[in-house]
Design a protein around this motif. Structure first.
Motif, PDB file in Angstrom:
ATOM      1  N   ASP A 107       0.832  -1.209   0.000  1.00 37.10           N
ATOM      2  CA  ASP A 107       0.000   0.000   0.000  1.00 37.10           C
ATOM      3  C   ASP A 107       0.862   1.253   0.000  1.00 37.10           C
ATOM      4  OD1 ASP A 107      -2.200  -1.550   0.087  1.00 37.10           O
ATOM      5  OD2 ASP A 107      -2.902  -0.920   2.071  1.00 37.10           O
ATOM      6  N   ASP A 109       0.280   3.997   1.784  1.00 31.74           N
ATOM      7  CA  ASP A 109       0.038   4.887   2.927  1.00 31.74           C
ATOM      8  C   ASP A 109       0.904   4.542   4.132  1.00 31.74           C
ATOM      9  OD1 ASP A 109      -1.087   2.514   3.551  1.00 31.74           O
ATOM     10  OD2 ASP A 109      -3.074   3.298   4.050  1.00 31.74           O
ATOM     11  N   GLN A 111       1.089   1.825   5.699  1.00 28.95           N
ATOM     12  CA  GLN A 111       0.541   0.837   6.632  1.00 28.95           C
ATOM     13  C   GLN A 111       1.246  -0.509   6.453  1.00 28.95           C
ATOM     14  OE1 GLN A 111      -3.932   1.339   6.193  1.00 28.95           O
ATOM     15  NE2 GLN A 111      -3.627   1.471   8.398  1.00 28.95           N
ATOM     16  N   ARG A 213      -2.585   4.718   9.024  1.00 31.36           N
ATOM     17  CA  ARG A 213      -2.121   5.304   7.775  1.00 31.36           C
ATOM     18  C   ARG A 213      -1.470   6.649   8.050  1.00 31.36           C
ATOM     19  NH1 ARG A 213      -4.182   7.262   3.109  1.00 31.36           N
ATOM     20  NH2 ARG A 213      -4.966   5.272   2.407  1.00 31.36           N
TER      21      ARG A 213
HETATM   22 MG    MG Z   1      -4.387   1.886   4.364  1.00 36.85          MG
END
Ligand code: MG
Ligand code: UDP
Length: 323
Positions: A107, A109, A111, A213
């Protein structure tokens, strides 16, 4: 070029390439940090790497950030999709355009911690062909999200033949062989977690706790999550169709007995049966059940319709790389 320098150069040429594919949708404030972190963990490793961002029709400054970044760092490429296609499609685009001997998806972000990259690669070097990460917990996730996610995994494991480990995320490393196999899965509505868990090969798991995030908001509304869950269920299970069939069978048998009962009362008793309540109740019940059955069939037919149209899964508006 002196000998030593040429050796360095040759060594770099011989190094295997690792691709990292990241789908991004309105992540303007995360991309630079993610890039820095990935460079920090990948540079010490004896591999070349390419970082492929797939912009899933962002409406913020994400394409501009990517344009600048691709000019700064030749290892970064970006594919700008023509519109927002959704996370699974963007991820598929990333995997279809990655050239590495191993392909990592994550991802945008933060995370999915880049600090895990060396561990994933170490497992791959040791012979694993799929290194799947499992989210043990997500810091700061709402109870609703945790609960619906847990429910979903329990359900899909019960009603389909595949097993997806709860907390399975789309942060994973795939050997090139697996990526090439994945590309042969022709379905449009791709439920990637299902495909990977049923694809076989030597799979290993790495556990982690996802941080919240970094910037921006989650792109998954409850509606999108439901759609995602439905994709997963219909892609891997025919049970809903069977339930409709069995329910019909059960009711059919039931009404057969009811018919016997009605005939018995008509011919062998003197009772006048008003019976309007039972009649209307069963009309409602049957009508409702028929609609449910029809809806389930419709869901599958709709998916067949989507598949047979054979439209391109996504369109790429632009490809950015260092000029
Ligand atoms: Mg996320
Ligand atoms: N994403 C995407 N297209 C979408 C929705 C999300 O490419 O339509 C990307 C998003 O930018 C992020 C990843 O998919 O890199 C995961 O999304 P998000 O963090 O919003 O999901 P969550 O972690 O809340 O489940």
């Amino acid at each position: 070029m002196n000998g030593e320098k040429r050796d360095d150069c040759m060594e770099q040429m011989e190094q295997k390439l690792i691709s990292i594919a990241v789908p991004v949708y309105n992540e303007q404030d995360n991309i630079d940090v993610l890039h820095q972190e990935i460079v920090r963990y990948m540079e010490p490793l004896p591999y070349r790497f390419e970082l492929i961002f797939v912009d899933d029709g962002s409406r913020d400054a994400t394409p501009l950030v990517l344009d600048r970044l691709t000019q700064q760092d030749a290892r970064v490429r970006a594919l700008i999709l023509a519109r927002n296609y959704g996370f699974q499609t963007a991820l598929t685009c990333g995997m279809e355009n990655a050239d590495g001997a191993a392909v990592i998806t994550m991802d945008g972000d933060l995370q999915h911690p880049p600090s895990l990259l060396p561990e994933l690669i170490r497992r791959w070097e040791a012979g694993a062909e799929v290194v799947q990460t499992i989210r043990k917990d997500t810091e700061g996730a709402s109870l609703l999200k945790k609960w619906t996610s847990r429910f979903f995994y329990k359900m899909i494991n019960v009603i389909s033949k595949i097993h997806i480990t709860e907390g399975g995320s789309d942060f994973r490393l795939l050997d090139r062989k697996v990526v090439l196999s994945f590309r042969r899965f022709g379905e449009r509505a791709k439920f990637i977690r299902g495909i990977i868990s049923s694809i076989g090969y030597r799979q290993e798991f790495v556990y982690f706790v996802a941080p919240p995030r970094m910037a921006g908001v989650s792109k998954f509304s409850l509606g999108k999550m439901l759609h995602f869950a439905l994709d997963g269920i219909t892609a891997y299970s025919k049970l809903p169709l069977r339930i409709a069939f069995y329910m019909g069978l059960l009711l059919g048998l039931g009404s057969f007995f009811l018919l016997g009962h009605v005939l018995f009362i008509k011919f062998f008793t003197e009772e006048a049966v008003p019976g309007w309540a039972t009649t209307s109740a069963s009309v409602f019940l049957l009508g409702g059940l028929q609609l449910v059955g029809l809806g389930i069939v419709g869901e599958y037919v709709g998916r067949i319709f989507e598949e047979v149209k054979g439209r391109p899964l996504y369109l790429v508006r632009d490809e950015l790389r260092k000029k």
